[in-house]
Write an enzyme that holds these catalytic residues in place. Structure first.
Site, PDB file in Angstrom:
ATOM      1  N   THR A  87       0.851  -1.200   0.000  1.00 36.12           N
ATOM      2  CA  THR A  87       0.000   0.000   0.000  1.00 36.12           C
ATOM      3  C   THR A  87       0.879   1.239   0.000  1.00 36.12           C
ATOM      4  O   THR A  87       1.778   1.372   0.835  1.00 36.12           O
ATOM      5  CB  THR A  87      -0.898   0.044   1.256  1.00 36.12           C
ATOM      6  N   ASN A 143       1.575   4.794   0.970  1.00 34.41           N
ATOM      7  CA  ASN A 143       1.068   5.619   2.076  1.00 34.41           C
ATOM      8  C   ASN A 143       1.236   7.110   1.781  1.00 34.41           C
ATOM      9  O   ASN A 143       2.282   7.534   1.277  1.00 34.41           O
ATOM     10  CB  ASN A 143       1.833   5.299   3.365  1.00 34.41           C
ATOM     11  N   GLU A 145      -3.948   4.674   2.825  1.00 29.79           N
ATOM     12  CA  GLU A 145      -3.058   3.774   2.072  1.00 29.79           C
ATOM     13  C   GLU A 145      -3.767   3.258   0.821  1.00 29.79           C
ATOM     14  O   GLU A 145      -4.887   2.785   0.905  1.00 29.79           O
ATOM     15  CB  GLU A 145      -2.700   2.554   2.920  1.00 29.79           C
TER      16      GLU A 145
HETATM   17  P1  ADP Z   1       5.018   0.928   3.468  1.00 29.21           P
HETATM   18  O1  ADP Z   1       4.628   0.473   4.840  1.00 29.21           O
HETATM   19  O2  ADP Z   1       6.342   1.659   3.455  1.00 29.21           O
HETATM   20  O3  ADP Z   1       3.914   1.683   2.810  1.00 29.21           O
HETATM   21  P2  ADP Z   1       4.337  -1.460   1.979  1.00 29.21           P
HETATM   22  O4  ADP Z   1       4.817  -2.820   2.378  1.00 29.21           O
HETATM   23  O5  ADP Z   1       2.907  -1.099   2.232  1.00 29.21           O
HETATM   24  O6  ADP Z   1       5.314  -0.401   2.639  1.00 29.21           O
HETATM   25  O7  ADP Z   1       4.657  -1.320   0.461  1.00 29.21           O
HETATM   26  C1  ADP Z   1       4.293  -0.142  -0.195  1.00 29.21           C
HETATM   27  C2  ADP Z   1       5.263   0.293  -1.251  1.00 29.21           C
HETATM   28  O8  ADP Z   1       5.362  -0.702  -2.285  1.00 29.21           O
HETATM   29  C3  ADP Z   1       4.732   1.540  -1.926  1.00 29.21           C
HETATM   30  O9  ADP Z   1       5.115   2.725  -1.262  1.00 29.21           O
HETATM   31  C4  ADP Z   1       5.370   1.446  -3.284  1.00 29.21           C
HETATM   32  O10 ADP Z   1       6.658   1.992  -3.211  1.00 29.21           O
HETATM   33  C5  ADP Z   1       5.478  -0.060  -3.553  1.00 29.21           C
HETATM   34  N1  ADP Z   1       4.436  -0.643  -4.428  1.00 29.21           N
HETATM   35  C6  ADP Z   1       4.731  -1.561  -5.395  1.00 29.21           C
HETATM   36  N2  ADP Z   1       3.604  -1.957  -6.027  1.00 29.21           N
HETATM   37  C7  ADP Z   1       2.571  -1.276  -5.455  1.00 29.21           C
HETATM   38  C8  ADP Z   1       1.156  -1.289  -5.696  1.00 29.21           C
HETATM   39  N3  ADP Z   1       0.615  -2.075  -6.651  1.00 29.21           N
HETATM   40  N4  ADP Z   1       0.380  -0.474  -4.950  1.00 29.21           N
HETATM   41  C9  ADP Z   1       0.937   0.293  -3.989  1.00 29.21           C
HETATM   42  N5  ADP Z   1       2.254   0.338  -3.717  1.00 29.21           N
HETATM   43  C10 ADP Z   1       3.091  -0.447  -4.435  1.00 29.21           C
HETATM   44  N1  RBF Z   2      -6.498  -2.996   8.432  1.00 25.49           N
HETATM   45  C1  RBF Z   2      -7.284  -3.314   9.492  1.00 25.49           C
HETATM   46  O1  RBF Z   2      -6.795  -3.414  10.603  1.00 25.49           O
HETATM   47  N2  RBF Z   2      -8.628  -3.548   9.329  1.00 25.49           N
HETATM   48  C2  RBF Z   2      -9.259  -3.454   8.126  1.00 25.49           C
HETATM   49  O2  RBF Z   2     -10.461  -3.666   8.042  1.00 25.49           O
HETATM   50  C3  RBF Z   2      -8.440  -3.127   6.981  1.00 25.49           C
HETATM   51  N3  RBF Z   2      -8.991  -3.018   5.758  1.00 25.49           N
HETATM   52  C4  RBF Z   2      -8.208  -2.712   4.679  1.00 25.49           C
HETATM   53  C5  RBF Z   2      -8.781  -2.630   3.414  1.00 25.49           C
HETATM   54  C6  RBF Z   2      -8.008  -2.328   2.308  1.00 25.49           C
HETATM   55  C7  RBF Z   2      -8.652  -2.240   0.958  1.00 25.49           C
HETATM   56  C8  RBF Z   2      -6.597  -2.129   2.451  1.00 25.49           C
HETATM   57  C9  RBF Z   2      -5.732  -1.808   1.266  1.00 25.49           C
HETATM   58  C10 RBF Z   2      -6.027  -2.210   3.704  1.00 25.49           C
HETATM   59  C11 RBF Z   2      -6.810  -2.481   4.833  1.00 25.49           C
HETATM   60  N4  RBF Z   2      -6.251  -2.546   6.113  1.00 25.49           N
HETATM   61  C12 RBF Z   2      -7.042  -2.881   7.190  1.00 25.49           C
HETATM   62  C13 RBF Z   2      -4.903  -2.014   6.340  1.00 25.49           C
HETATM   63  C14 RBF Z   2      -3.801  -3.001   6.448  1.00 25.49           C
HETATM   64  O3  RBF Z   2      -3.726  -3.459   7.773  1.00 25.49           O
HETATM   65  C15 RBF Z   2      -2.526  -2.226   6.066  1.00 25.49           C
HETATM   66  O4  RBF Z   2      -2.580  -1.927   4.706  1.00 25.49           O
HETATM   67  C16 RBF Z   2      -1.270  -2.962   6.416  1.00 25.49           C
HETATM   68  O5  RBF Z   2      -1.125  -2.993   7.808  1.00 25.49           O
HETATM   69  C17 RBF Z   2      -0.030  -2.294   5.812  1.00 25.49           C
HETATM   70  O6  RBF Z   2       0.134  -0.995   6.250  1.00 25.49           O
HETATM   71 MG    MG Z   3       1.915   0.808   2.947  1.00 26.01          MG
END
Ligand code: ADP
Ligand code: RBF
Ligand code: MG
EC number: 2.7.1.26
Length: 203
Positions: free
Chosen positions: A78, A80, A130
């Protein structure tokens, strides 16, 4: 680029009207849907109904680092937004899962799902916004500009009794988002001029 830039509902709506992009329909009747699924009170339903009437909502900002859990623990990365963008979003935007469109550095526009809230499964101390784009980037996007158009609401955020259940819920959100975004009124928003315009501040 300045961090924390956000373009909100009203401005975006007038821009859309001038571009002759129709507003979206929300076919689900939230009051009924939520009362049935979550036994929610009338005032909660009203809050969600009011929020839906604000959509589509456009926002943008730099992609920053979070806890790094999305990719590693969930297999669902995701992108952020920084705290400034999170704080600029309307107070009335309920926490939960949403769907819409997104692009990076004015590139191709992809379907996305969005989480707004405190991630109760992880008990975060800050509200986060996110975006998971339904596209395989195969690289990091940190420091690049993410633009999103929030089109619709999927469900409230909640805690889960296992990581597998959280992942299954997000996978379900993704399937719903894919189908909803193929509906004509929602598909049109992919073409919104916002995705190719230079990002400007509404402040
Ligand atoms: P963070 O906790 O730093 O956000 P994540 O494990 O959630 O790390 O990974 C997110 C990162 O992965 C994004 O910031 C981006 O750099 C990369 N990324 C690669 N593919 C995607 C995607 N399809 N959607 C969102 N982020 C992506
Ligand atoms: N985290 C939660 O704790 N509860 C949720 O219901 C929840 N729903 C999510 C729905 C979507 C579409 C996405 C992308 C994320 C959601 N998350 C939720 C967040 C998830 O815990 C988070 O993306 C990871 O912890 C990485 O930061
Ligand atoms: Mg993220």
């Amino acid at each position: 680029m300045e961090r924390g830039i956000v373009i909100l509902g009203k401005l975006a709506r007038s821009a859309l009207r001038s571009q002759r992009i129709p507003q979206i329909n929300h076919p689900l009747a939230p009051e009924i849907h939520f009362k049935r699924q979550h036994s929610r009170s009338g005032s909660d339903c009203k809050e969600i109904w009011e929020m839906l009437s604000q959509l589509p909502l456009f926002a943008g900002g730099e992609i920053v680092r979070g806890f790094g859990r999305g990719s590693k623990e969930l297999g669902i990365p995701t992108a952020n937004f920084p705290l400034e963008v999170v704080k600029s979003l309307p107070e009335s935007l309920p926490t939960g899962a949403y769907y819409g469109w997104a692009n990076v550095d004015n590139g191709p526009v992809h379907k996305m799902v969005l989480s707004v809230g405190w991630n109760p499964f992880y008990n975060n101390k800050e509200r986060s916004v996110e975006t998971h784009m339904l596209h395989d980037f195969n690289c990091d996007l940190y420091g690049q500009t993410l633009k999103i158009c929030i089109v619709g609401y999927l469900r409230p955020e909640r805690s889960f009794d296992s990581l597998e259940s959280l992942i299954a819920a997000i996978r379900g959100d993704i399937e719903q988002a894919k189908a909803s975004l193929d509906e004509a009124d929602k598909a049109k928003l992919k073409e919104a001029p916002y995705f190719t315009e230079k990002l400007c501040s509404s402040k």
